[in-house]
Design an enzyme around this catalytic site. Structure first.
Site, PDB file in Angstrom:
ATOM      1  N   SER A  99     -27.989 -39.937  39.034  1.00  0.00           N
ATOM      2  CA  SER A  99     -26.841 -40.841  39.011  1.00  0.00           C
ATOM      3  C   SER A  99     -25.872 -40.536  40.145  1.00  0.00           C
ATOM      4  CB  SER A  99     -26.168 -40.769  37.637  1.00  0.00           C
ATOM      5  OG  SER A  99     -25.137 -41.712  37.536  1.00  0.00           O
ATOM      6  N   ASP A 243     -22.507 -46.957  41.331  1.00  0.00           N
ATOM      7  CA  ASP A 243     -22.808 -45.528  41.412  1.00  0.00           C
ATOM      8  C   ASP A 243     -24.206 -45.344  41.995  1.00  0.00           C
ATOM      9  OD1 ASP A 243     -24.271 -46.375  39.207  1.00  0.00           O
ATOM     10  OD2 ASP A 243     -23.788 -44.627  37.980  1.00  0.00           O
ATOM     11  N   ASP A 245     -27.282 -44.640  40.980  1.00  0.00           N
ATOM     12  CA  ASP A 245     -28.466 -45.323  40.454  1.00  0.00           C
ATOM     13  C   ASP A 245     -28.149 -46.757  40.055  1.00  0.00           C
ATOM     14  OD1 ASP A 245     -26.896 -44.362  38.336  1.00  0.00           O
ATOM     15  OD2 ASP A 245     -28.599 -44.121  36.982  1.00  0.00           O
ATOM     16  N   ASP A 247     -26.398 -48.287  37.863  1.00  0.00           N
ATOM     17  CA  ASP A 247     -26.324 -48.815  36.501  1.00  0.00           C
ATOM     18  C   ASP A 247     -24.872 -49.017  36.066  1.00  0.00           C
ATOM     19  OD1 ASP A 247     -25.710 -46.114  36.240  1.00  0.00           O
ATOM     20  OD2 ASP A 247     -26.934 -45.793  34.459  1.00  0.00           O
TER      21      ASP A 247
END
Length: 454
Positions: A99, A243, A245, A247
């Site tokens: 992340s 961010d 990743d 999501d």
């Protein structure tokens, strides 16, 4: 001797430094364990742009295939794109990402078929136990027939699916600055936004897991400074930051001012309630603004309060049949997306809401941003339990005050509330406070911090 994975396997995922805490040999064991715990005969695997991600992802696929499981590799993807693949293909999935963590970290977010979460109570503890055992006794025996490993591109299908969930047909032209932070938003945004009446100003779309420009964590104000500046320079209608990743999404208005995730939660909740005939359950965690349950009730919905953390939100979504859920951390969950979180779908809702009327974003979100909030403030403490006990003692005898311990300690009065919760992974206490006005919020915030930091 069995490896101790206590620092690697967290409450909701696997996350640690590569190669110090884990490497491809361990990833292979995780793949084998995931295959065994899910009992699946096929899985889907994807990864982000970190330097270590392709190798770890391939190792995981090897471990699962050795146990006779067929693996579909979707390659570079956002975490919500992996959830899409898990839902659309009805397969358990594994996403290799850390992340917003720095470049030396990597991790695995795992789910069962239909993007159902895998956390400590839903399979992660068993996976950890198997991997720890195998590090001592050696890898498990391979299956009589190994599974296949095949490639599949899901980006176009993912983008098409998202656009079926939001009506974008009548939005006016908008200028939007997007900061992908060198993360997976640079991969997904061009395809998802293609064909919409948007003038896209891309920032840091080059995939680079060393994060050369800033950390890919838009919740830290330092990481949206570039976006804020660019929005003002471009005269853009809004800015969106993702961010690492991709999501989570974070929004700034036409002035470059941050829009709180609670205001986005309330905005999207009102839209999802309208889409579902003016009724439905909306999940919000206990540190979202008072605005959220108020807006939900005003729009005919039923708010349900839950603990912080995606596994709790997803479990409550499934239990209640909720249509939408939101968190203070800019995670947004949709029933029509297998109860999984997708910042991209939330971003499309913001574009649809803004583009469907003539006013600026600041005016649109003002109705959803009603109180003064502190944001999340972290304090390093020696003894989390003792500090929480001190807070409880300080407030439990005050008149007109209620306490609850659903997640840490929440103290509520007529004009203010605060929550203090311990971090699962660090010696921190996290404070969130809110009040009807700035002066009251500041007073309560400072009062609580004095006790925490005593």
């Amino acid at each position: 001797m069995a490896a101790d994975l206590s620092q690697l396997v967290k409450a909701y995922d696997v996350r640690g430094v590569v190669p110090d805490q884990w490497d491809e040999s361990l990833a292979e064991l995780f793949g084998a364990a995931f295959a065994q715990v899910t009992g699946a005969n096929a899985i889907v695997v994807g990864h982000d742009m970190r330097p270590s991600s392709p190798g770890l992802s391939r190792a995981f696929a090897r471990g699962a295939a050795a146990r006779g499981v067929d693996v579909t590799e979707i390659g570079l993807c956002s975490t919500d794109q992996l959830y899409y693949a898990s839902g659309a293909l009805n397969l358990p999935g594994a996403m290799f990402t850390a992340s917003h963590n720095p470049a030396q970290y990597n991790g695995i977010k795992m789910c069962r078929a239909g993007a159902a979460p895998v956390g400590q109570d839903t399979g992660l503890a068993e996976i950890r136990e198997l991997v720890e055992g195998w590090t001592e006794s050696g890898a498990p025996e391979p299956a009589a027939q190994a599974g296949t490993v095949t490639r599949r591109d899901t980006l176009e299908d993912y983008a098409t699916h998202l656009r079926t969930l939001v009506d974008l047909t009548s939005i006016r032209p908008l200028k939007v600055v997007v900061d992908a932070g060198n993360g997976m938003g640079g991969h997904t945004v061009p395809t998802v936004f293609a064909g919409l009446p948007l003038t896209l100003v891309p920032m840091y779309f080059e995939l680079d897991g060393t994060f050369p420009n800033h950390e890919a964590n838009p919740l830290d104000p330092a990481n949206i400074v570039d976006l804020q500046k660019r929005v003002r320079e471009e005269g853009a209608d809004l800015g969106i930051a993702f961010d690492g990743d991709a999501d989570r999404c974070f929004v700034v208005d036409e002035h470059g001012d941050p829009v709180s995730p609670s205001a986005i939660t309330a905005l999207v909740a009102s839209r999802e309630l309208a889409r579902h005939g003016g009724e439905g359950v909306i999940i919000h965690n206990l540190i979202t603004s008072w605005s959220v349950p108020e807006v939900v009730r005003e729009n005919g919905g039923t708010p349900v309060r839950t603990r912080v953390g995606h596994s709790f939100i997803k479990a409550e979504m499934a239990r209640t049949g909720a249509i939408f859920g939101g968190e203070h951390s800019a995670h947004y969950y949709f029933k029509d997306f297998w109860n999984a979180d997708t910042g991209m779908l939330a971003a499309l809702h913001v574009l649809a809401a803004l583009g469907g009327q003539d006013g600026p974003l600041s005016a649109l979100v003002a109705q959803y941003d009603r109180y003064a909030g502190s944001g999340e403030i972290n304090s390093t403490v020696d003894d989390q339990t003792a500090r929480l006990a001190a807070l409880k003692t300080a407030y439990e005898s005050q008149e007109g005050v209620t306490l609850d311990e659903l997640d840490g300690l929440t103290v509520t009065a007529a004009d203010w509330w605060f929550n203090v919760r311990p971090s699962n992974t660090e010696p921190l206490l996290r404070l969130n406070a809110e009040a009807r006005d700035e002066a009251t919020m500041t007073k309560i915030r400072d009062e609580v911090l004095t006790i925490i930091r005593a």
